[in-house]
Design a protein around this motif. Structure first.
Motif, short mmCIF file in Angstrom:
data_model
loop_
_atom_site.label_atom_id
_atom_site.label_comp_id
_atom_site.label_asym_id
_atom_site.label_seq_id
_atom_site.Cartn_x
_atom_site.Cartn_y
_atom_site.Cartn_z
N ARG A 24 47.33 7.46 15.94
CA ARG A 24 48.46 7.79 15.24
C ARG A 24 49.57 6.13 15.83
O ARG A 24 50.40 6.17 14.79
CB ARG A 24 49.87 8.42 16.82
CG ARG A 24 50.78 8.69 17.21
CD ARG A 24 51.40 9.68 17.96
NE ARG A 24 50.76 9.22 18.87
CZ ARG A 24 51.08 9.91 20.74
NH1 ARG A 24 51.34 11.01 20.33
NH2 ARG A 24 50.89 9.32 21.54
N VAL A 29 47.47 13.54 15.24
CA VAL A 29 46.32 15.66 15.06
C VAL A 29 47.55 16.78 15.41
O VAL A 29 47.15 17.71 15.29
CB VAL A 29 45.71 15.40 15.88
CG1 VAL A 29 44.35 13.99 15.13
CG2 VAL A 29 45.64 14.92 17.58
N ALA A 65 35.96 16.99 25.74
CA ALA A 65 37.03 17.51 26.65
C ALA A 65 36.94 16.49 28.09
O ALA A 65 37.16 15.22 28.10
CB ALA A 65 35.69 18.81 27.54
N LYS A 102 41.17 20.85 28.35
CA LYS A 102 39.71 20.55 28.50
C LYS A 102 39.28 21.66 28.17
O LYS A 102 37.95 21.95 27.10
CB LYS A 102 39.17 19.71 29.47
CG LYS A 102 40.36 18.84 28.73
CD LYS A 102 40.39 17.36 27.63
CE LYS A 102 40.45 16.31 27.45
NZ LYS A 102 40.63 15.73 25.77
N HIS A 108 36.01 7.57 33.56
CA HIS A 108 35.92 5.80 32.84
C HIS A 108 37.45 5.04 32.75
O HIS A 108 38.24 5.48 32.18
CB HIS A 108 35.06 6.27 31.81
CG HIS A 108 34.06 7.28 31.49
ND1 HIS A 108 34.31 7.73 31.47
CD2 HIS A 108 33.17 6.64 31.43
CE1 HIS A 108 32.82 8.28 31.89
NE2 HIS A 108 32.09 7.61 31.73
N1 NAD Z 1 39.00 7.51 30.01
C1 NAD Z 1 38.49 8.64 30.75
O1 NAD Z 1 38.28 8.34 32.27
C2 NAD Z 1 38.51 10.17 30.71
C3 NAD Z 1 38.12 10.95 31.19
C4 NAD Z 1 37.92 11.94 30.82
C5 NAD Z 1 38.38 12.63 29.48
N2 NAD Z 1 38.70 11.66 28.82
C6 NAD Z 1 39.20 11.13 27.38
O2 NAD Z 1 38.55 10.73 25.91
C7 NAD Z 1 39.36 10.63 24.93
C8 NAD Z 1 39.98 9.18 25.12
O3 NAD Z 1 40.57 9.00 26.62
P1 NAD Z 1 40.90 7.47 26.58
O4 NAD Z 1 41.19 7.04 27.78
O5 NAD Z 1 40.77 6.51 25.59
O6 NAD Z 1 43.00 7.51 26.40
P2 NAD Z 1 43.56 6.41 25.49
O7 NAD Z 1 44.87 6.82 26.27
O8 NAD Z 1 42.99 4.93 25.76
O9 NAD Z 1 43.05 6.53 24.08
C9 NAD Z 1 43.62 7.60 23.17
C10 NAD Z 1 44.31 7.52 21.79
O10 NAD Z 1 44.73 8.50 21.22
C11 NAD Z 1 45.94 8.16 20.50
N3 NAD Z 1 46.27 8.98 20.00
C12 NAD Z 1 47.19 10.19 21.18
N4 NAD Z 1 47.65 10.74 20.47
C13 NAD Z 1 47.29 10.84 19.14
C14 NAD Z 1 47.34 11.99 18.40
N5 NAD Z 1 48.81 12.63 18.46
N6 NAD Z 1 47.55 12.02 17.17
C15 NAD Z 1 46.44 10.58 16.77
N7 NAD Z 1 45.82 9.46 17.94
C16 NAD Z 1 47.12 9.89 18.99
C17 NAD Z 1 46.22 7.27 21.32
O11 NAD Z 1 47.00 6.33 20.40
C18 NAD Z 1 44.80 6.08 21.80
O12 NAD Z 1 45.21 5.93 20.66
C19 NAD Z 1 40.67 11.63 25.39
O13 NAD Z 1 40.54 12.83 25.30
C20 NAD Z 1 40.90 11.58 26.92
O14 NAD Z 1 41.78 13.33 27.16
C21 NAD Z 1 38.80 10.20 28.94
#
Ligand code: NAD
Length: 262
Positions: free
Chosen positions: A38, A64, A142, A165, A194
């Protein structure tokens, strides 16, 4: 068997955190990587990181949650490459944590439009390209929160996030069965904690002391006694994206230092 030469891969949410790690890992394995986010600027930064080290990447802006935006992205992929081999549905958000009876309805809707609807829309748009070649790997991101409740002692998770999720896991299992005979595999990574990404930044405790207590609670609840480094996810993603996992579909793999193994 982990190589992805001549393959085209698309990562949503590739501008930050885990998505950036996934995009770079896919490029290192030889794939042409579409970095979709985004935030167009951050998608560009990821693509530049890849091209500056000799890889091939294209940045695309997408929301998305919007059907027209997703369709336009996939039309561009089709026009430029004519194929899509790997889709990583990674884009996701978390909202301010609240207990269920206090969770704003708007937070439920906003989160589901991205975490659930977004995965459906991107997969729906990608499948015709994969069906054309009767080959593809979809990796959905997820969370351990989709596998079980998270203790209120680590207050960073709300039911909208957990439900989204769990929905991603359900979608993946159903799609795995529906498309197995077409050569298209669906698997799920359920990451544990993470840190160092932008996810739920505002949900983290504001004071040093509270943050320390939060970290200690996370470590105590994890058999390995630590949180994960986003870079540690690269190997699992490559395994699921590549032919190394050619007979694996419909599976959910937790990457959590043993959080779900107690
Ligand atoms: N970091 C963790 O510990 C963790 C744990 C479990 C799950 N997750 C999952 O991993 C995925 C990534 O998370 P992250 O920690 O890297 O977060 P983050 O916020 O660093 O990255 C998320 C990215 O998604 C983009 N985004 C958000 N909404 C959007 C949209 N509508 N359209 C397109 N892009 C969009 C954001 O701009 C960002 O670049 C997520 O689905 C999150 O739920 C992360």
């Amino acid at each position: 068997m982990f190589r992805l030469d001549r393959r085209v891969a698309l990562v949503t949410g590739a501008g930050s955190g885990l998505g950036r790690v996934f995009a770079r890992a896919l490029a290192t394995a030889g794939a042409k990587v579409i970095c979709a986010d985004r935030d167009a600027g951050s998608a560009q930064d990821t693509a530049k990181q890849i091209t500056s080290t000799g890889g091939e990447a294209l940045a695309l802006a997408v929301d998305v949650a919007e059907e027209s935006s997703v369709m336009a992205m996939m039309e561009e992929v089709s026009r430029r490459y004519g194929q899509l081999d790997v889709l990583v549905n990674n884009a996701g958000i978390a909202t301010q944590p609240h207990r269920l009876h206090e969770l704003p309805v708007a937070d439920w809707d906003r989160l589901h439009s991205i975490n659930t609807r977004g995965v459906f829309l991107c997969t729906r748009a990608a499948l015709p390209l994969m069906l054309k070649r009767r080959k593809g790997s979809v990796v959905n991101i997820a969370s351990i929160a989709g596998l079980g409740g998270v203790s209120p002692k680590t207050p960073a998770v709300s039911v909208n996030y957990s439900a989204s999720k769990a929905a991603v896991i359900g979608l993946s299992r159903q799609a795995a069965v529906e498309y197995a005979a077409d050569g298209i595999r669906f698997n799920v990574i359920a990451p544990g904690w993470h840190l160092g990404t932008q996810l739920g930044r505002e949900a983290l405790p504001p004071s040093e002391e509270a943050l320390h207590a939060f970290m200690s609670a996370l470590q105590a609840a994890t058999p390995m006694g630590r949180t994960g480094d986003p870079e540690e996810l690269a190997g699992l993603l490559l395994y699921l994206a590549s032919d190394a996992s050619s007979f694996v579909t419909g599976q959910v793999i937790a990457h959590d230092g043993g959080w779900t193994a107690w």
